[in-house]
Motif scaffolding. Structure first.
Motif, PDB file in Angstrom:
ATOM      1  N   UNK A   1      -8.801  -4.487   1.618  1.00 41.21           N
ATOM      2  CA  UNK A   1      -8.320  -3.819   2.828  1.00 41.21           C
ATOM      3  C   UNK A   1      -7.998  -4.841   3.926  1.00 41.21           C
ATOM      4  N   UNK A   2      -8.770  -5.900   4.015  1.00 41.09           N
ATOM      5  CA  UNK A   2      -8.489  -6.944   5.004  1.00 41.09           C
ATOM      6  C   UNK A   2      -7.248  -7.753   4.615  1.00 41.09           C
ATOM      7  N   UNK A   3      -7.165  -8.099   3.342  1.00 38.90           N
ATOM      8  CA  UNK A   3      -6.039  -8.913   2.870  1.00 38.90           C
ATOM      9  C   UNK A   3      -4.736  -8.147   2.997  1.00 38.90           C
ATOM     10  N   UNK A   4      -4.690  -6.937   2.436  1.00 33.81           N
ATOM     11  CA  UNK A   4      -3.446  -6.168   2.456  1.00 33.81           C
ATOM     12  C   UNK A   4      -3.137  -5.655   3.849  1.00 33.81           C
ATOM     13  N   UNK A   5      -4.155  -5.383   4.639  1.00 35.76           N
ATOM     14  CA  UNK A   5      -3.922  -5.005   6.028  1.00 35.76           C
ATOM     15  C   UNK A   5      -3.295  -6.135   6.825  1.00 35.76           C
ATOM     16  N   UNK A   6      -3.773  -7.346   6.593  1.00 33.87           N
ATOM     17  CA  UNK A   6      -3.201  -8.516   7.267  1.00 33.87           C
ATOM     18  C   UNK A   6      -1.763  -8.754   6.841  1.00 33.87           C
ATOM     19  N   UNK A   7      -1.502  -8.628   5.545  1.00 35.44           N
ATOM     20  CA  UNK A   7      -0.128  -8.785   5.065  1.00 35.44           C
ATOM     21  C   UNK A   7       0.784  -7.736   5.689  1.00 35.44           C
ATOM     22  N   UNK A   8       0.329  -6.497   5.778  1.00 36.93           N
ATOM     23  CA  UNK A   8       1.187  -5.448   6.326  1.00 36.93           C
ATOM     24  C   UNK A   8       1.435  -5.657   7.821  1.00 36.93           C
ATOM     25  N   UNK A   9       0.442  -6.126   8.564  1.00 35.76           N
ATOM     26  CA  UNK A   9       0.646  -6.391   9.990  1.00 35.76           C
ATOM     27  C   UNK A   9       1.652  -7.525  10.177  1.00 35.76           C
ATOM     28  N   UNK A  10       1.512  -8.596   9.422  1.00 28.98           N
ATOM     29  CA  UNK A  10       2.437  -9.724   9.532  1.00 28.98           C
ATOM     30  C   UNK A  10       3.849  -9.297   9.128  1.00 28.98           C
ATOM     31  N   UNK A  11       3.972  -8.540   8.048  1.00 31.96           N
ATOM     32  CA  UNK A  11       5.287  -8.074   7.609  1.00 31.96           C
ATOM     33  C   UNK A  11       5.907  -7.173   8.677  1.00 31.96           C
ATOM     34  N   UNK A  12       5.108  -6.280   9.253  1.00 22.46           N
ATOM     35  CA  UNK A  12       5.615  -5.411  10.311  1.00 22.46           C
ATOM     36  C   UNK A  12       6.080  -6.189  11.523  1.00 22.46           C
ATOM     37  N   UNK A  13       5.327  -7.213  11.906  1.00 22.89           N
ATOM     38  CA  UNK A  13       5.723  -8.035  13.045  1.00 22.89           C
ATOM     39  C   UNK A  13       6.985  -8.842  12.762  1.00 22.89           C
ATOM     40  N   UNK A  14       7.158  -9.279  11.525  1.00 22.99           N
ATOM     41  CA  UNK A  14       8.384  -9.995  11.165  1.00 22.99           C
ATOM     42  C   UNK A  14       9.597  -9.069  11.250  1.00 22.99           C
ATOM     43  N   UNK A  15       9.447  -7.832  10.787  1.00 21.50           N
ATOM     44  CA  UNK A  15      10.535  -6.861  10.894  1.00 21.50           C
ATOM     45  C   UNK A  15      10.835  -6.562  12.361  1.00 21.50           C
TER      46      UNK A  15
END
Length: 57
Positions: free
Chosen positions: A17-31
């Motif tokens: 949950x921490x790993x995939x949550x971090x990836x999703x936040x970073x991906x969202x910020x890049x978009x």
């Protein structure tokens, strides 16, 4: 780490949950950054089109 399937991989030993949550936040910020860049570019082009020839002899 030895994963025995996709479920084990996604769980990441309990930290998934921490790993995939971090990836999703970073991906969202890049978009969001790409969207904001496009918006600023369109605003700049509009400003240049509206005020590009003012003050020219």
């Amino acid at each position: 780490m030895n994963w025995h399937g996709l479920q084990d991989f996604l769980a990441m030993g309990g930290y998934g949950s921490y790993v995939w949550g971090s990836f999703s936040v970073v991906f969202g910020l890049m978009i969001l950054e790409v969207w904001a860049l496009g918006r600023r570019e369109r605003a700049t082009q509009a400003a240049v089109a509206n005020h590009g020839d003012e003050g020219a002899p």
